[in-house]
Design a protein around this motif. Structure first.
Motif, PDB file in Angstrom:
ATOM      1  N   LYS A 184      28.206 -13.463   5.036  1.00  0.00           N
ATOM      2  CA  LYS A 184      27.105 -13.232   3.915  1.00  0.00           C
ATOM      3  C   LYS A 184      26.574 -15.279   4.286  1.00  0.00           C
ATOM      4  N   VAL A 185      25.077 -14.812   4.384  1.00  0.00           N
ATOM      5  CA  VAL A 185      24.213 -15.733   4.197  1.00  0.00           C
ATOM      6  C   VAL A 185      23.069 -15.534   3.213  1.00  0.00           C
ATOM      7  N   MET A 186      23.217 -16.898   2.463  1.00  0.00           N
ATOM      8  CA  MET A 186      22.243 -16.720   1.163  1.00  0.00           C
ATOM      9  C   MET A 186      21.378 -18.268   0.634  1.00  0.00           C
ATOM     10  N   VAL A 187      20.244 -18.439   0.912  1.00  0.00           N
ATOM     11  CA  VAL A 187      19.653 -19.108   0.673  1.00  0.00           C
ATOM     12  C   VAL A 187      19.499 -20.210  -0.565  1.00  0.00           C
ATOM     13  N   TRP A 188      20.802 -21.106  -0.422  1.00  0.00           N
ATOM     14  CA  TRP A 188      20.893 -21.352  -2.114  1.00  0.00           C
ATOM     15  C   TRP A 188      19.929 -23.601  -2.709  1.00  0.00           C
ATOM     16  N   ASP A 189      19.121 -23.262  -1.153  1.00  0.00           N
ATOM     17  CA  ASP A 189      17.994 -24.572  -1.747  1.00  0.00           C
ATOM     18  C   ASP A 189      17.240 -24.831  -0.346  1.00  0.00           C
ATOM     19  N   ARG A 190      15.832 -24.533  -0.859  1.00  0.00           N
ATOM     20  CA  ARG A 190      14.778 -25.002  -0.185  1.00  0.00           C
ATOM     21  C   ARG A 190      13.502 -25.793  -0.607  1.00  0.00           C
ATOM     22  N   GLY A 191      12.848 -26.310   0.190  1.00  0.00           N
ATOM     23  CA  GLY A 191      11.415 -26.874  -0.404  1.00  0.00           C
ATOM     24  C   GLY A 191      10.944 -27.649   1.185  1.00  0.00           C
ATOM     25  N   THR A 192      10.391 -28.937   0.793  1.00  0.00           N
ATOM     26  CA  THR A 192       9.639 -29.577   1.751  1.00  0.00           C
ATOM     27  C   THR A 192       9.972 -30.321   1.992  1.00  0.00           C
ATOM     28  N   TYR A 193      10.268 -31.142   3.213  1.00  0.00           N
ATOM     29  CA  TYR A 193      10.495 -32.738   3.139  1.00  0.00           C
ATOM     30  C   TYR A 193       9.900 -34.160   4.195  1.00  0.00           C
ATOM     31  N   GLU A 194      10.746 -35.041   3.676  1.00  0.00           N
ATOM     32  CA  GLU A 194       8.785 -36.171   4.624  1.00  0.00           C
ATOM     33  C   GLU A 194      10.392 -36.978   4.629  1.00  0.00           C
ATOM     34  N   ASN A 195       9.734 -37.209   6.146  1.00  0.00           N
ATOM     35  CA  ASN A 195      10.820 -37.964   7.155  1.00  0.00           C
ATOM     36  C   ASN A 195      10.370 -39.733   6.365  1.00  0.00           C
ATOM     37  N   ILE A 196      11.777 -40.785   6.207  1.00  0.00           N
ATOM     38  CA  ILE A 196      10.721 -42.216   5.436  1.00  0.00           C
ATOM     39  C   ILE A 196      11.547 -42.748   6.543  1.00  0.00           C
ATOM     40  N   THR A 197      12.038 -42.905   7.859  1.00  0.00           N
ATOM     41  CA  THR A 197      13.113 -43.721   8.590  1.00  0.00           C
ATOM     42  C   THR A 197      11.580 -44.817   8.916  1.00  0.00           C
ATOM     43  N   GLU A 198      12.629 -45.737   8.853  1.00  0.00           N
ATOM     44  CA  GLU A 198      11.645 -46.752   9.325  1.00  0.00           C
ATOM     45  C   GLU A 198      12.103 -47.990  10.741  1.00  0.00           C
ATOM     46  N   LYS A 199      11.561 -48.310  11.238  1.00  0.00           N
ATOM     47  CA  LYS A 199      12.031 -49.144  12.015  1.00  0.00           C
ATOM     48  C   LYS A 199      11.108 -50.453  12.526  1.00  0.00           C
ATOM     49  N   ASP A 200      11.999 -51.600  11.982  1.00  0.00           N
ATOM     50  CA  ASP A 200      11.161 -52.810  11.970  1.00  0.00           C
ATOM     51  C   ASP A 200       9.945 -52.749  10.930  1.00  0.00           C
ATOM     52  N   GLY A 201       9.996 -51.656   9.423  1.00  0.00           N
ATOM     53  CA  GLY A 201       8.363 -51.720   9.109  1.00  0.00           C
ATOM     54  C   GLY A 201       7.861 -50.734   9.219  1.00  0.00           C
ATOM     55  N   GLU A 202       8.393 -50.163  10.284  1.00  0.00           N
ATOM     56  CA  GLU A 202       7.582 -49.049  10.365  1.00  0.00           C
ATOM     57  C   GLU A 202       8.032 -47.564  10.602  1.00  0.00           C
ATOM     58  N   LEU A 203       6.999 -46.322  10.182  1.00  0.00           N
ATOM     59  CA  LEU A 203       7.515 -45.255   9.917  1.00  0.00           C
ATOM     60  C   LEU A 203       8.662 -45.016  11.476  1.00  0.00           C
TER      61      LEU A 203
ATOM     62  N   LYS B  68      16.316 -17.859  -3.831  1.00  0.00           N
ATOM     63  CA  LYS B  68      15.141 -16.668  -3.354  1.00  0.00           C
ATOM     64  C   LYS B  68      15.877 -15.357  -3.974  1.00  0.00           C
ATOM     65  N   SER B  69      16.812 -15.143  -4.250  1.00  0.00           N
ATOM     66  CA  SER B  69      16.697 -13.859  -5.364  1.00  0.00           C
ATOM     67  C   SER B  69      17.627 -14.332  -6.307  1.00  0.00           C
ATOM     68  N   GLY B  70      19.064 -14.956  -6.584  1.00  0.00           N
ATOM     69  CA  GLY B  70      19.168 -15.218  -7.812  1.00  0.00           C
ATOM     70  C   GLY B  70      20.655 -14.520  -8.205  1.00  0.00           C
ATOM     71  N   LYS B  71      20.897 -14.808  -6.612  1.00  0.00           N
ATOM     72  CA  LYS B  71      22.454 -13.838  -6.249  1.00  0.00           C
ATOM     73  C   LYS B  71      23.159 -14.590  -5.733  1.00  0.00           C
ATOM     74  N   LYS B  72      24.165 -14.794  -5.983  1.00  0.00           N
ATOM     75  CA  LYS B  72      25.930 -15.367  -5.849  1.00  0.00           C
ATOM     76  C   LYS B  72      25.553 -14.846  -4.598  1.00  0.00           C
ATOM     77  N   ILE B  73      26.658 -15.373  -3.645  1.00  0.00           N
ATOM     78  CA  ILE B  73      26.771 -15.081  -2.409  1.00  0.00           C
ATOM     79  C   ILE B  73      27.776 -13.542  -2.517  1.00  0.00           C
TER      80      ILE B  73
END
Ligand code: MN
Length: 187
Positions: A99-118, A178-183
């Motif tokens: 069984k597969v269930m959607v435990w969490d979902r949403g959006t994300y943003e990359n915040i990785t920096e190198k030498d002060g730059e994204l 997504k469904s409110g169901k348990k797995i």
């Protein structure tokens, strides 16, 4: 995109499993999901939408909101974007049966920096170091992904306003967003 999904498609018989083949068009907003997957070993599949596919990791213990926890995250094959909210049962005998269930979902943003730059996501993944900010229904705030060796990464909550050592959402918030169901109740 098509090439990147070759491995995913080879492992599956789409006449038997209800999982998506992966033909949907990509959306511009970057999404993530975490699927609880009761396969031979229960785990959580973390998926990040990136360049028309889902970069994927299997996390045996699931994500934590405690910055002191280092959670093993094993990188798996890219999945099609329409897998992001797949919920259902992969039939017995098929790859990843269970069984597969959607435990969490949403959006994300990359915040990785190198030498002060994204730094871009592709470059960050290649370098084995990715920092992202999640805006999910359960998980929020910064998470770090660091590669140890090969496919093995560590997922760690960054210390910020959303970190909480006592929350433990994997055990106290088991329902599907997504469904409110348990797995066990997924059909
Ligand atoms: Mn899985």
């Amino acid at each position: 995109m098509a090439n990147s999904l070759k491995k995913y498609r080879e492992k599956r018989d789409f006449k038997k499993t209800g999982e998506p083949h992966g033909d949907a068009k990509k959306k511009s907003k970057k999404r993530f999901s975490i699927q609880k997957h009761d396969a031979s070993n229960l785990h959580y599949d973390f998926r990040l939408e990136y360049e028309g596919v889902l970069k994927s990791w299997a996390i045996p213990k699931g994500p934590s909101t405690d910055p002191a926890d280092k959670r093993l995250a094993i990188q798996t094959e890219d999945h099609p974007v329409d897998y992001i909210d797949f919920e259902g049962t992969i039939p017995e005998g098929e790859y990843g049966a269970g069984k597969v269930m959607v435990w969490d979902r949403g959006t994300y943003e990359n915040i990785t920096e190198k030498d002060g730059e994204l730094r871009g996501i592709g470059e960050s993944l290649d370098a084995g170091h990715l920092l992202i900010n999640l805006n999910g229904e359960k998980l929020k705030g910064g998470y770090a992904f660091n590669r140890m060796e090969g496919e093995k990464w560590l997922m760690v909550k960054m210390d910020d306003a959303e970190s909480d050592a006592r929350r433990n959402p994997v055990s106290t918030e088991p329902e599907s967003v997504k469904s409110g169901k348990k797995i066990k109740d997924i059909e």
